[in-house]
Design a protein around this motif. Structure first.
Motif, mmCIF file in Angstrom:
data_model
loop_
_atom_site.group_PDB
_atom_site.id
_atom_site.type_symbol
_atom_site.label_atom_id
_atom_site.label_comp_id
_atom_site.label_asym_id
_atom_site.label_seq_id
_atom_site.Cartn_x
_atom_site.Cartn_y
_atom_site.Cartn_z
ATOM 1 N N ASN A 124 0.815 -1.204 0.000
ATOM 2 C CA ASN A 124 0.000 0.000 0.000
ATOM 3 C C ASN A 124 0.854 1.262 0.000
ATOM 4 O OD1 ASN A 124 -2.678 1.235 0.168
ATOM 5 N ND2 ASN A 124 -2.053 1.898 2.209
ATOM 6 N N ASP A 132 -8.117 1.982 -1.645
ATOM 7 C CA ASP A 132 -7.555 1.826 -0.316
ATOM 8 C C ASP A 132 -6.854 0.477 -0.235
ATOM 9 O OD1 ASP A 132 -9.458 -0.272 0.901
ATOM 10 O OD2 ASP A 132 -10.849 1.245 0.165
ATOM 11 N N GLU A 133 -6.297 0.179 0.934
ATOM 12 C CA GLU A 133 -5.475 -1.027 1.072
ATOM 13 C C GLU A 133 -6.262 -2.311 0.849
ATOM 14 O OE1 GLU A 133 -3.998 -1.364 5.063
ATOM 15 O OE2 GLU A 133 -5.664 -0.185 5.846
ATOM 16 N N THR A 160 -6.803 -3.935 -3.053
ATOM 17 C CA THR A 160 -5.696 -4.535 -3.785
ATOM 18 C C THR A 160 -5.695 -6.037 -3.521
ATOM 19 O OG1 THR A 160 -4.180 -4.185 -1.924
ATOM 20 C CG2 THR A 160 -4.354 -2.423 -3.547
ATOM 21 N N VAL A 187 0.923 0.991 -4.830
ATOM 22 C CA VAL A 187 -0.374 1.513 -5.281
ATOM 23 C C VAL A 187 -0.146 2.769 -6.103
ATOM 24 C CG1 VAL A 187 -2.581 2.468 -4.533
ATOM 25 C CG2 VAL A 187 -1.591 0.523 -3.329
#
Length: 569
Positions: free
Chosen positions: A360, A371-372, A375, A364
């Protein structure tokens, strides 16, 4: 088997050291200092959320980008500083990748749309947007594109004023080694100037920048210290962390007091988890306080705090699984196979959590608003967390199936209900967050996560408080731990099994009794009567003494059998 607390701490310190050495501690500072080499062609500086301007004090609530850009040598042509909103930056950034093959073409594509919108005194005097600055600027002078000197913050060479009157938005700041020919108004790559190639290859054209990005007028920064340096998506985080830190400042001393009264592996492991969370909050709060002062903060402390937070949550999950398996509740030890299975799943979960954090922070895309948990590492973490929840419920069911103590069953029920909420909230919140604006999503995830963890720690502290946990935890270190108090209520599993065995033996004796003839009954009755009469007449008889001795010995053996029966379980 005992939990190796020193091993967990050593692993934690190794993870923190590795991440710090890898450069992960670089934070999203709003006071930017550094250098840019034109051979790098493109450098992204910051993504910053500017707040909505307030109608009653617009200039004090505008966003400002100001600073100085200098160099130790002269540049044949100025390069470009771009400050863009998302709608224009997406196209600008995507075309920068063409510089790998042809920088000249990349410059033309990157500014193809911007040159129509941006104001330029020579090439687009009708432009409405203030996007670009020619840099570097002459020492002691304003940048050439600063046509409103009154807007420039004193002591700086340039100033952007960002006015968001409808809603908060992200803006992006970047440098690119492109310049605009003032005669033809065409864009060219800096390294295609007519100077000899050997000159360009052997000369370093590097500039140094000192740029500040803030919400609010720099001359009025003291009036809004908690929001001035922060991007809109991170405003109010400092207040939130201060509140949670105060809660843990009360909770941690209570738990330390409890663990001193009750030396027990469960309470010790829980205290380690709680201490890790407290230290994590303290480090992150210290970073945010420093960030509010200088716009940089203490990035190493932030990284250490984030890793400690991951360690605290995963350790808490380990405690829940151990309790669900009955460790220190119905059994003193877990088999070696059970520990191997548990660690083979828990350790990869911890590793994926740390990997998600690293991903993150480094992988990214800067333009994306994911947001984390949007993914693929985040999906794996959520799947593993759900797997842990199902495993927790399975182990808890097996433990409760063979437990007969009402107090322990009550504890396990409370543990299961509260833990189930703690397990399931994160996948649900991650799904809901998809529908939330990126300007609010980070604060929402962080607030709910910290609130759920704090509530879970409070509940666990109450469940493990000494005057309560003594009713359902095996508190002593002996192999008979925890059985005496159950004997008092006649509810221990081994007592129930012994009672059932005796009842079955009695039923079998009754059947045998009716199957025998009357003559055998009479003989046994007479023999029994003679034995009783002999005992009454001769109370000191050796036979009666042996009988009493045998009965006492039998009672002792039965007690030992009862006490040892739970060890096998």
């Amino acid at each position: 088997m005992q939990v190796k607390g020193s091993g967990l701490l050593r692993l934690l310190l190794d993870c923190i050291s590795l991440l710090l050495c890898s450069g992960l501690s670089t934070s999203s500072a709003t006071h930017l200092r550094g250098s840019f080499d034109t051979q790098d062609f493109f450098k992204f500086l910051i993504k910053f959320g500017f707040q909505k301007a307030e109608s009653h004090r617009p200039r004090d609530s505008f966003g400002y980008i100001y600073g100085n850009i200098t160099a130790y040598q002269a540049f044949p042509q100025p390069i470009t500083l771009a400050v863009l909103d998302k709608s224009t930056f997406v196209d600008f950034y995507s075309n920068s990748s063409a510089s790998i093959f042809d920088r000249e073409m990349a410059c033309k594509r990157m500014f193809q749309r911007i040159q129509v919108l941006a104001y330029d005194v020579d090439c687009n005097s009708h432009g409405k947007r203030d996007f670009l600055r020619r840099i570097l600027c002459r020492p002691g002078h304003l940048c050439e594109d600063e046509d409103a000197p009154g807007n420039v913050v004193p002591g700086n060479q340039f100033t952007y004023v960002i006015s968001e009157v409808s809603q908060p938005r992200f803006w992006y700041v970047a440098m690119v080694a492109c310049y605009r020919n003032r005669s033809t108004c065409q864009w060219h790559a800096y390294d295609t100037l007519t100077a000899p190639a050997t000159f360009l290859n052997n000369t370093i054209h590097e500039l140094h920048y000192d740029i500040h990005v803030v919400n609010g007028h720099p001359n009025n920064s003291a009036a809004h210290p908690l929001t001035y340096e922060f991007s809109f998506d991170q405003q109010n985080l400092l207040e939130m962390y201060l509140i949670f830190l105060l809660v843990y400042m009360v909770l941690l001393p209570m738990q330390i007091y409890a663990v001193r009264l009750q030396k027990h592996p469960v309470t010790r492991l829980f205290t380690l988890s709680l201490l890790s969370e407290f230290v994590s909050l303290a480090l992150i709060t210290a970073h945010l306080i420093k960030f509010a002062v200088n716009g940089v903060g203490l990035p190493n402390m932030q990284t250490s705090g984030d890793i400690l937070d991951i360690f605290s949550r995963t350790t808490f999950m380990l405690i829940l699984l151990l309790l669900a398996k009955g460790w220190a509740v119905t059994r003193q030890q877990i088999s070696r196979t059970g520990w191997i299975i548990l660690m083979s799943i828990w350790v990869p979960y911890c590793a994926f959590h740390v990997f998600l954090y690293y991903w993150n922070r480094t992988e990214v895309d800067i333009v994306s608003d994911v947001d984390e948990y949007q993914t693929w590492p985040g999906w794996i973490v959520l799947i593993l967390r759900t797997t842990f929840m199902l495993w927790f419920l399975y182990e808890l069911r097996n433990t409760m199936k063979y437990e007969h103590s009402s107090k322990k069953l009550d504890f396990l029920l409370h543990l299961g209900a509260s833990s189930l909420v703690w397990f399931i909230y994160l996948p649900i919140v991650a799904i809901v967050a998809l529908q939330v604006s990126p300007m609010w999503r980070y604060k929402l995830l962080l607030g709910i996560t910290n609130s759920a963890d704090c509530l879970a720690y409070c509940v666990m502290t109450g469940l493990l408080w000494p005057n309560r946990s003594g009713q359902y935890l095996l508190l002593t270190g002996t192999k008979y731990a925890g059985m005496d108090e159950l004997d008092e209520f006649n509810e221990a599993p081994h007592i129930v099994r012994e009672r059932e065995r005796r009842q079955n033996s009695l039923d079998n004796g009754i059947v045998d009794h009716h199957s025998n003839n009357n003559h055998s009954i009479a003989i046994r009755t007479n023999a029994t009567a003679n034995a009783v009469n002999d005992e009454i007449v001769n109370p000191g008889n050796e036979g009666s003494t042996n009988l009493l001795h045998n009965e006492e010995l039998e009672a002792d053996l039965l007690t030992d059998l009862n006490k040892n029966s739970h060890i096998v379980a």
